[in-house]
Write an enzyme that holds these catalytic residues in place. Structure first.
Site, short mmCIF file in Angstrom:
data_model
loop_
_atom_site.label_atom_id
_atom_site.label_comp_id
_atom_site.label_asym_id
_atom_site.label_seq_id
_atom_site.Cartn_x
_atom_site.Cartn_y
_atom_site.Cartn_z
N PRO A 115 2.62 2.61 -2.95
CG PRO A 115 4.09 1.15 -1.89
CD PRO A 115 3.74 2.60 -1.98
N GLY A 119 -2.18 1.67 3.29
CA GLY A 119 -2.45 2.58 4.40
C GLY A 119 -1.46 3.73 4.44
CB SER A 121 -2.39 8.83 2.71
OG SER A 121 -2.73 8.57 4.04
CB SER A 124 -5.52 11.63 0.68
OG SER A 124 -4.45 10.99 1.34
CG ASP A 168 -4.76 9.49 5.96
OD1 ASP A 168 -4.58 9.40 7.19
OD2 ASP A 168 -5.16 8.55 5.26
#
Length: 483
Positions: A115, A119, A121, A124, A168
Site C-alpha cells: 500500500p 511507511g 517501504s 525501496s 528499510d
C-alpha cells in the site's frame, strides 16, 4: 541460446524499535514481512526498455475527475522513475569499482501490492528487487558486497528526492529480523552500519494496522532533521533515547521479555510524537495508535506513518479486541507474516567479516542451512546423533567459504587483536595468527609477517582439511548459540 527471464522479489518491512534514529546515527530493529511485496521482472531485449505499470503509472483517464481523484489517492509518481534511478546508480557504481558489465539490453517491469504511503517501504522494495535483477543479469552478485547494497538502494531513492534512512534497505537486503547499529563511528570507519541478523523465532505474534488513505511518509523528517543538525538539545537527547530503545529491545527479544517489549514499543511512539508534533504525524495516524492502545495493545508506527505495528501481550482474546476496535474505526488489521533471511550462498560469500561478529556470520549460515532444509532446526536434547552430524556437515560446508574469505581479505591480524571477538571462533583465529609456521611455510617467520603478506600466503597453503577443521569449531559454537 536465449537468456533467461529474471524475476526478483523484495518485501515490505516493519520498523519494530528505534526508528527513525537510523537517519541520526542511531540503532533500529526491523523485520521483513511477507504480507506485501514488490516484484521486478527483467527480460532480455534488443533495446533497454522501462515498461510502465498499467495501474501505478497510469497516463490515460476517463475524465478530468478521474485524473484528479487518482492523483489525490496515488500521487504523481509510479515506479518507472525508481527503475530508471536504480539503473543509473548500479551503472555508476560498477564504473567506479571497475566492474566490467557484459553487453546486452533488457526490459524492466514491476508489480507491487505494498500500500502506498503506509511507511512499509514500498519504494525501496521496488528498487531492491530491481537491483537484484541487475546483479543477476550482469552476473556480478559476487562483486557487490551485501553490506553496501542498502547504501546503493538508498542512493537511487535520493536521486529522486526521497527522504529516508538505511533501515528499510538493510531489512530488505537481508530479510528476516535484523538489529542495526548506525553509529557515526561505524559509518565513518566502515562506510556502513553493523547489521546483526536475529532469530525470527524470538518475535511474539505481531499485527499490522493500516489505513486505506494514509499520509505522505516522506514529509515528516524535514524540520526535525534541521533541528538535529543545529544541535537542538531536546531533539538530540530524544533521538538518542529512541536509539537506545533498539539496544534494549535486542536484549528483551533475546530473553523473550515481552512485557518489557510492550513498554519499549509505546515509548518509541511517544518520543516520536514529542519530537515531530501532532501536525506532522497527522490526526489519522495518531488515531490509529490510540485505537490500539485503547484496548491495551502496544503500538507504534511501522515507519513514518500510514501503518502501525501492534502487540497484544494477553493473547488471542486480546487480539480479538484489537481487531474489533480497529475495524470499528475503519482500519485494516492483519497478522504479520515474517520473512526468513533471504540471502543466498553467493550473497553470503560477499559478507565481510569486518562489521559482523562471529555470531552474526553463524546466524547467517545457520539460516541458510534452514532455508535449504525445509526450515528444519535441531536440538541436541531431542534429535538423533545422525541428524546432528549431518547438520554439522552442512553448516561446515556453508561456513568454509567464510574462512577462506577471512584469510583473503587481509585483515586477519586486526581481527586477531580485536578484544571484541571473544567467542570460540575468535580465539581460534587469534591462535591461528600466532601459531608457528605451518607445514610448507617453514621459510616464513609468522611473527614477522606483515598484515599484507600473512593472510594471502596462509590462504594459499591451507589445506581443505584445515579449513573444515576451523569450520567445525565454528559449527560447534553455533550449537551453543542455538540451544
Amino acid at each position: 541460446m536465449a537468456e533467461e527471464v529474471i524475476e526478483r522479489r523484495a518485501y515490505a518491512r516493519i520498523g519494530l524499535l528505534g526508528n527513525p534514529s537510523d537517519v541520526y546515527f542511531g540503532r533500529t530493529i526491523s523485520l521483513s514481512i511477507a504480507n506485501f511485496s514488490a516484484t521486478v521482472r527483467l527480460e532480455p531485449s534488443q533495446d533497454l526498455v522501462i515498461r510502465p505499470h498499467p495501474f501505478h503509472d497510469l497516463v490515460s483517464f476517463s475524465s478530468i475527475r478521474h485524473l484528479v481523484n487518482r492523483l489525490q489517492s496515488e500521487g504523481y509518481y509510479g515506479g518507472v522513475r525508481l527503475l530508471m534511478a536504480t539503473c543509473k546508480i548500479f551503472y555508476k557504481y560498477c564504473c567506479d569499482q571497475n566492474i566490467e558489465l557484459k553487453e546486452g539490453n533488457f526490459t524492466l517491469s514491476y508489480d507491487t501490492n505494498i500500500p502506498r504511503q503506509t511507511g512499509l517501504s514500498g519504494s525501496s522494495a521496488i528498487v531492491c528487487a530491481a537491483f537484484n535483477c541487475l546483479l543477476d543479469f550482469y552476473k556480478v552478485r559476487h562483486l557487490v558486497k551485501v553490506e553496501i547494497r542498502p547504501d546503493l538502494i538508498l542512493n537511487a531513492e535520493k536521486e529522486l528526492g526521497i527522504v529516508a534512512g538505511l533501515q528499510d534497505r538493510v531489512a530488505q537486503v537481508y530479510g528476516g529480523l535484523v538489529y542495526m547499529d548506525f553509529s557515526k563511528e561505524h559509518m565513518d570507519n566502515l562506510g556502513h552500519g553493523l547489521y546483526s541478523p536475529m532469530d525470527i523465532g524470538l518475535l511474539p505474534p505481531l499485527y499490522l494496522i493500516y489505513a486505506e488513505n494514509p499520509s505522505d511518509s516522506g514529509k515528516v523528517h524535514s524540520f526535525v532533521r534541521q533541528r538535529w543538525l543545529d544541535g537542538d538539545a531536546f531533539i538530540r537527547s530524544s533521538m538518542e533515547e529512541v536509539a537506545n530503545l533498539a539496544l534494549e529491545g535486542r536484549r528483551v527479544l533475546l530473553e523473550k521479555d515481552y512485557t518489557q517489549l510492550t513498554s519499549l514499543m509505546n515509548r518509541n511512539f511517544d518520543l516520536r510524537r514529542q519530537m515531530f508534533g501532532d501536525d506532522a504525524l497527522g490526526s489519522l495516524n495518531i488515531k490509529m495508535i490510540e485505537v490500539a492502545r485503547s484496548v491495551g495493545a502496544a503500538c507504534k508506527f511501522t515507519g513514518s506513518g500510514g501503518a502501525a505495528v501492534a502487540f497484544c501481550p494477553e493473547g488471542p482474546a486480546h487480539v480479538q479486541l484489537l481487531e474489533e476496535a480497529c475495524n470499528k474505526a475503519g482500519f485494516t488489521v492483519a497478522k504479520v507474516e515474517v520473512v526468513p533471511p533471504v540471502l543466498g550462498e553467493e550473497d553470503l560469500k560477499t559478507v565481510s567479516v569486518i562489521g559482523h561478529s562471529d555470531g552474526d556470520i553463524l546466524r547467517l549460515a545457520y539460516e541458510k542451512y534452514r532455508k535449504g532444509n525445509n526450515d528444519i532446526a535441531f536440538n541436541l536434547e531431542h534429535d538423533s546423533t545422525t541428524v546432528i552430524a549431518d547438520t554439522l556437515l552442512a553448516i561446515m560446508d556453508y561456513m568454509s567459504f567464510f574462512i577462506v574469505a577471512l584469510l583473503e581479505e587481509r585483515f586477519l591480524s586486526n581481527f586477531a587483536q580485536s578484544e571484541e571477538h571473544s567467542s570460540v571462533a575468535g580465539r581460534e583465529f587469534r591462535q591461528l595468527g600466532q601459531c608457528p609456521p605451518l607445514s610448507g611455510l617453514s621459510s616464513v617467520d609468522s611473527v614477522s609477517m606483515t598484515e599484507t603478506q600473512f593472510p594471502p600466503l596462509l590462504a594459499s597453503k591451507l589445506s581443505q582439511i584445515t579449513v573444515f577443521a576451523i569450520a567445525a569449531l565454528i559449527a560447534t559454537e553455533m550449537l551453543s548459540l542455538m540451544l
